[in-house]
Design a protein around this motif. Sequence first.
Motif, PDB file in Angstrom:
ATOM      1  N   GLN A 102       0.833  -1.199   0.000  1.00  0.00           N
ATOM      2  CA  GLN A 102       0.000   0.000   0.000  1.00  0.00           C
ATOM      3  C   GLN A 102       0.872   1.255   0.000  1.00  0.00           C
ATOM      4  N   GLN A 103       1.935   1.254   0.768  1.00  0.00           N
ATOM      5  CA  GLN A 103       2.820   2.412   0.815  1.00  0.00           C
ATOM      6  C   GLN A 103       3.475   2.662  -0.540  1.00  0.00           C
ATOM      7  N   ARG A 104       3.860   1.602  -1.250  1.00  0.00           N
ATOM      8  CA  ARG A 104       4.431   1.757  -2.594  1.00  0.00           C
ATOM      9  C   ARG A 104       3.422   2.433  -3.519  1.00  0.00           C
ATOM     10  N   VAL A 105       2.185   1.959  -3.492  1.00  0.00           N
ATOM     11  CA  VAL A 105       1.144   2.537  -4.349  1.00  0.00           C
ATOM     12  C   VAL A 105       0.851   3.978  -3.915  1.00  0.00           C
ATOM     13  N   ARG A 106       0.775   4.210  -2.628  1.00  0.00           N
ATOM     14  CA  ARG A 106       0.512   5.552  -2.104  1.00  0.00           C
ATOM     15  C   ARG A 106       1.578   6.545  -2.599  1.00  0.00           C
ATOM     16  N   ARG A 107       2.842   6.137  -2.574  1.00  0.00           N
ATOM     17  CA  ARG A 107       3.922   7.024  -3.050  1.00  0.00           C
ATOM     18  C   ARG A 107       3.748   7.342  -4.535  1.00  0.00           C
ATOM     19  N   GLN A 108       3.390   6.340  -5.315  1.00  0.00           N
ATOM     20  CA  GLN A 108       3.218   6.556  -6.756  1.00  0.00           C
ATOM     21  C   GLN A 108       2.026   7.467  -7.062  1.00  0.00           C
ATOM     22  N   LEU A 109       0.998   7.381  -6.242  1.00  0.00           N
ATOM     23  CA  LEU A 109      -0.226   8.157  -6.489  1.00  0.00           C
ATOM     24  C   LEU A 109      -0.288   9.424  -5.635  1.00  0.00           C
ATOM     25  N   ASP A 110       0.851   9.826  -5.107  1.00  0.00           N
ATOM     26  CA  ASP A 110       0.913  10.999  -4.229  1.00  0.00           C
ATOM     27  C   ASP A 110       0.256  12.217  -4.887  1.00  0.00           C
ATOM     28  N   GLY A 111      -0.578  12.887  -4.109  1.00  0.00           N
ATOM     29  CA  GLY A 111      -1.252  14.091  -4.582  1.00  0.00           C
ATOM     30  C   GLY A 111      -2.591  13.829  -5.243  1.00  0.00           C
ATOM     31  N   LEU A 112      -2.923  12.577  -5.478  1.00  0.00           N
ATOM     32  CA  LEU A 112      -4.210  12.223  -6.088  1.00  0.00           C
ATOM     33  C   LEU A 112      -5.208  11.853  -5.001  1.00  0.00           C
ATOM     34  N   GLU A 113      -6.472  12.058  -5.296  1.00  0.00           N
ATOM     35  CA  GLU A 113      -7.547  11.702  -4.367  1.00  0.00           C
ATOM     36  C   GLU A 113      -7.886  10.222  -4.592  1.00  0.00           C
ATOM     37  N   ILE A 114      -7.617   9.402  -3.577  1.00  0.00           N
ATOM     38  CA  ILE A 114      -7.752   7.947  -3.689  1.00  0.00           C
ATOM     39  C   ILE A 114      -8.816   7.436  -2.728  1.00  0.00           C
ATOM     40  N   LEU A 115      -9.629   6.513  -3.191  1.00  0.00           N
ATOM     41  CA  LEU A 115     -10.545   5.764  -2.338  1.00  0.00           C
ATOM     42  C   LEU A 115      -9.960   4.365  -2.209  1.00  0.00           C
ATOM     43  N   TRP A 116      -9.525   4.002  -0.993  1.00  0.00           N
ATOM     44  CA  TRP A 116      -8.912   2.710  -0.717  1.00  0.00           C
ATOM     45  C   TRP A 116      -9.997   1.716  -0.308  1.00  0.00           C
ATOM     46  N   VAL A 117     -10.141   0.632  -1.074  1.00  0.00           N
ATOM     47  CA  VAL A 117     -11.200  -0.345  -0.831  1.00  0.00           C
ATOM     48  C   VAL A 117     -10.595  -1.737  -0.635  1.00  0.00           C
ATOM     49  N   GLY A 118     -10.908  -2.344   0.496  1.00  0.00           N
ATOM     50  CA  GLY A 118     -10.533  -3.726   0.744  1.00  0.00           C
ATOM     51  C   GLY A 118     -11.624  -4.640   0.219  1.00  0.00           C
ATOM     52  N   VAL A 119     -11.247  -5.582  -0.628  1.00  0.00           N
ATOM     53  CA  VAL A 119     -12.202  -6.558  -1.161  1.00  0.00           C
ATOM     54  C   VAL A 119     -11.904  -7.886  -0.480  1.00  0.00           C
ATOM     55  N   ARG A 120     -12.773  -8.245   0.430  1.00  0.00           N
ATOM     56  CA  ARG A 120     -12.594  -9.476   1.205  1.00  0.00           C
ATOM     57  C   ARG A 120     -13.471 -10.586   0.633  1.00  0.00           C
ATOM     58  N   CYS A 121     -13.016 -11.799   0.886  1.00  0.00           N
ATOM     59  CA  CYS A 121     -13.772 -12.973   0.488  1.00  0.00           C
ATOM     60  C   CYS A 121     -13.225 -14.133   1.295  1.00  0.00           C
TER      61      CYS A 121
END
Length: 177
Positions: A102-121
């Motif tokens: 998640q931190q890797r993705v967060r760094r790449q998308l820095d400054g963008l408005e993100i909705l983080w969704v956990g998809v469980r099953c």
Amino acid sequence: MATQVIVLNGGSSSGKTGISRCLQAILPTPWLSLSVDDLVDALPPAVLSDSSGITFGDEGEVEVGAGFRELETAWMTGIAAMARAGARIILDDVFLSGAESQQRVRRQLDGLEILWVGVRCDAEIAAGREIARGDRTGGMAASQAELVHQGVVYDLEVDTGKAESLTCARTIAAEVS
């Protein structure tokens, strides 16, 4: 600020792709759907068999090396550029390293408005889907069902073992600004 990226994180066969398709159908504006599977499918065969790339074990384990990470970084840079240029993106991913991913993705998308969704099953349900799909290494769904969520912080979680993809997508769409 309006949501620019929806990140769906869940294990293999958890239902992310179905949710993504439903989101594209019900959201009032166009959204591009991109998946880690798209990245893996685009890789040259050598990266799929080399220990510096990505390998899939007989028990469903997935190992990624420096070569894969390099290409993944370029991939994510491109996704971030599309979002910054105005495209709305649904990113279907599998955080094999949990919070670190998640931190890797967060760094790449820095400054963008993100909705983080956990998809469980539930692991057993995901394993059944894995068998029905026939295009995954056996054991991958069960081994990833909880692993991908370890330490990850979400804005919202849905469970495809308890609700259909469309219901999950409507729950997510209600949170998109």
